[in-house]
Enzyme design. Sequence first.
Site: not given
Ligand SMILES: C[S@@+](CC[C@H](N)C(=O)[O-])C[C@H]1O[C@@H](n2cnc3c(N)ncnc32)[C@H](O)[C@@H]1O
Length: 296
Positions: A101, A18, A119, A41, A144-145, A165
């Site tokens: 983030s 961050h 997300e 993500h 799906d990101g 992430d």
């Molecule tokens: C490490 S956390 C993200 C933290 C965030 N980026 C932050 O810095 O505050 C990962 C997130 O990705 C989500 N996730 C998992 N697979 C994903 C995908 N294929 N596409 C989007 N989100 C996904 C999870 O549910 C989780 O909330």
Amino acid sequence: MNYRHAFHAGNFADVLKHAVLAQCFAHLKKKDKPFRYIDSHAGIGAYDLTSSEAQRNPEWEGGIAKVMASAKPADVAEALAPLLQAVTAMNPDGLKDYPGSPEIAARLLRPTDRIQLCELHPADAKTLDNRYKRDARVKVEARDGYKALPGLVPPREKRGVVLIDPPFEHRDEMAHMAEAVRAALPKWPNGTWIFWRPLKDLWASERFDVGLAEWLFEEELATPEKLLRADLWVRDIESEGKLAGAGIVVVNPPYTLEGQLLALLPWLAETLAQGEGAGWRLDGCATDESLSVEEF
Ligand SMILES: C[S@@+](CC[C@H](N)C(=O)[O-])C[C@H]1O[C@@H](n2cnc3c(N)ncnc32)[C@H](O)[C@@H]1O
């Protein structure tokens, strides 16, 4: 999908990730022109540090809380300034919440900038959407990101940052990340791309980093000076168990970032050390002839 970032919010890995993200925003804000932040993500946006998840094994105490409580030399304070601006704005009466983030972006970006969040977890996407539904700058998509990314770049603004992430719940996450990069980055080679990955399986993270570098150079999408890797470990790295190290690879970092990280990383390694073996690394993912481009 069992990963819950609430258990880890504000830990040493978040602080490094961050701090870099917030510095990228600060750099982009030096010009009047709007930019876009794309978070593949996104998580739930912000984290209550008094929640049962954050209290169970309070990783934030060894991360953001320690960082805020420790005296900082001027260059470290400067490197942390944009992140701490977001954290203190959220916590006027002492540290109770940690911005993820999306919230860092919401706090630091201007009315003309745009925030695109993906997300996949349905409940988390709903939480995220509720949080930002009145913020006209923010678009939340429950999808799906990785799959979304190629369609999201280049953004109309032609300036901005992508953060990838993932939760690293599955062993093949590095491969998924690489696949998404190959599909999306060539569409926007001038954007700033930040990839987060844990330091657990060191062979896997090295293969991702070196593979990314070789592929970027081979495809003439970047030159070595456009690549920066920053890693931090708070004790000896182990392949199993609690996370001991993590870091980011940045493509097209702001030119100021390397100097800021040179001040920040040794200070974080010393301040956040949890025992023997804490350390850091800052380099450009030097290529390794034993790893071929095909492996990326
Ligand atoms: C490490 S956390 C993200 C933290 C965030 N980026 C932050 O810095 O505050 C990962 C997130 O990705 C989500 N996730 C998992 N697979 C994903 C995908 N294929 N596409 C989007 N989100 C996904 C999870 O549910 C989780 O909330």
